[in-house]
Design a protein around this motif. Structure first.
Motif, mmCIF file in Angstrom:
data_model
loop_
_atom_site.group_PDB
_atom_site.id
_atom_site.type_symbol
_atom_site.label_atom_id
_atom_site.label_comp_id
_atom_site.label_asym_id
_atom_site.label_seq_id
_atom_site.Cartn_x
_atom_site.Cartn_y
_atom_site.Cartn_z
ATOM 1 N N VAL A 170 48.618 55.206 46.158
ATOM 2 C CA VAL A 170 48.831 54.197 45.118
ATOM 3 C C VAL A 170 47.621 54.182 44.201
ATOM 4 O O VAL A 170 46.487 53.970 44.648
ATOM 5 N N VAL A 171 47.898 54.411 42.913
ATOM 6 C CA VAL A 171 46.836 54.513 41.913
ATOM 7 C C VAL A 171 46.910 53.325 40.959
ATOM 8 O O VAL A 171 47.993 52.949 40.503
ATOM 9 N N ARG A 172 45.737 52.750 40.703
ATOM 10 C CA ARG A 172 45.601 51.666 39.727
ATOM 11 C C ARG A 172 44.389 52.005 38.875
ATOM 12 O O ARG A 172 43.249 51.948 39.351
ATOM 13 N N ASP A 173 44.649 52.359 37.617
ATOM 14 C CA ASP A 173 43.569 52.790 36.718
ATOM 15 C C ASP A 173 42.762 53.905 37.391
ATOM 16 O O ASP A 173 43.311 54.938 37.696
ATOM 17 N N GLU B 283 56.494 57.513 42.027
ATOM 18 C CA GLU B 283 56.797 58.223 40.780
ATOM 19 C C GLU B 283 57.017 59.717 40.962
ATOM 20 O O GLU B 283 57.742 60.318 40.168
ATOM 21 N N ARG C 198 52.888 60.124 44.763
ATOM 22 C CA ARG C 198 51.999 59.439 43.823
ATOM 23 C C ARG C 198 52.743 58.167 43.441
ATOM 24 O O ARG C 198 53.900 58.222 42.998
ATOM 25 N N CYS C 199 52.089 57.024 43.625
ATOM 26 C CA CYS C 199 52.716 55.728 43.363
ATOM 27 C C CYS C 199 51.916 54.954 42.326
ATOM 28 O O CYS C 199 50.688 55.017 42.305
ATOM 29 N N ARG C 200 52.635 54.228 41.510
ATOM 30 C CA ARG C 200 52.033 53.383 40.472
ATOM 31 C C ARG C 200 51.960 51.949 40.977
ATOM 32 O O ARG C 200 52.940 51.392 41.461
ATOM 33 N N TYR C 201 50.787 51.356 40.848
ATOM 34 C CA TYR C 201 50.582 49.953 41.217
ATOM 35 C C TYR C 201 51.400 49.053 40.297
ATOM 36 O O TYR C 201 51.450 49.267 39.089
ATOM 37 N N ALA D 170 54.434 48.699 44.727
ATOM 38 C CA ALA D 170 54.169 49.958 44.027
ATOM 39 C C ALA D 170 55.494 50.684 43.816
ATOM 40 O O ALA D 170 56.464 50.458 44.534
ATOM 41 N N GLU E 228 57.437 53.004 49.225
ATOM 42 C CA GLU E 228 57.271 51.678 48.609
ATOM 43 C C GLU E 228 57.291 50.577 49.660
ATOM 44 O O GLU E 228 56.484 49.632 49.611
#
Length: 155
Positions: free
Chosen positions: A28-31, A77, A104-107, A74, A63
């Motif tokens: 999980v990626v955040r910025d 993606e 790869r996951c989006r926060y 999250a 998720e």
């Protein structure tokens, strides 16, 4: 770690013999940060990992595990890497091996904390200041961060 009911049912029949399972890793990626959890069984920092339930879509599993383990919503993606893990022997004698799908996951939302008891901590880490991890866990993170649209397959 919490063992899913379907695995417990299989273990009643096969004992400690090797069990082939489907697993997910949610990076999980955040910025410029990545979510990590500290496992209660080994004390190691890792991305969120988990077992895909029977009939469950793997992206949904990634998720779900992120929400259950770290209280983070999250969205999966992309699959950045498909690998087979080394065989694992747990402290109770159970043996397993996993096909692991690295997402790869989006926060989306939430503040990290160890939500289900499988972990002792959950936190965001700057990409340039990650804690010490196994080489394979570092590679899972790298594969997600460097994803260019082509999934990596081990040969």
């Amino acid at each position: 770690m919490a063992t899913p009911d379907f695995v417990l049912a299989l273990r009643e029949k096969i004992g400690h013999h090797p069990l082939w399972l489907s697993g997910v890793t949610a990076v999980v990626v955040r910025d410029s940060e990545v979510l990590l959890v500290r496992r209660s069984d080994t004390g190691e920092w890792t991305p969120v990992t988990g077992i895909v339930d029977p009939g469950e879509q793997p992206a949904v599993a990634a998720e779900r595990e992120t929400l259950e383990e770290a209280n983070i919503v999250a969205v999966a993606e992309a699959i950045s890497w498909v690998q087979v893990t080394e065989p694992i022997r747990y402290a109770n004698g159970d043996e397993s091996q996993y096909i692991d799908l690295v997402f790869r996951c989006r926060y989306v939302s939430g503040d990290p904390y160890p939500a289900d008891g499988e972990n002792t901590d959950a936190a965001w880490f700057p990409l340039d200041a990650l804690p010490t991890m196994t080489a394979n866990m570092e590679e899972r993170i790298r594969s997600a961060l460097e994803f260019t649209g082509a999934t990596r397959f081990e040969r």
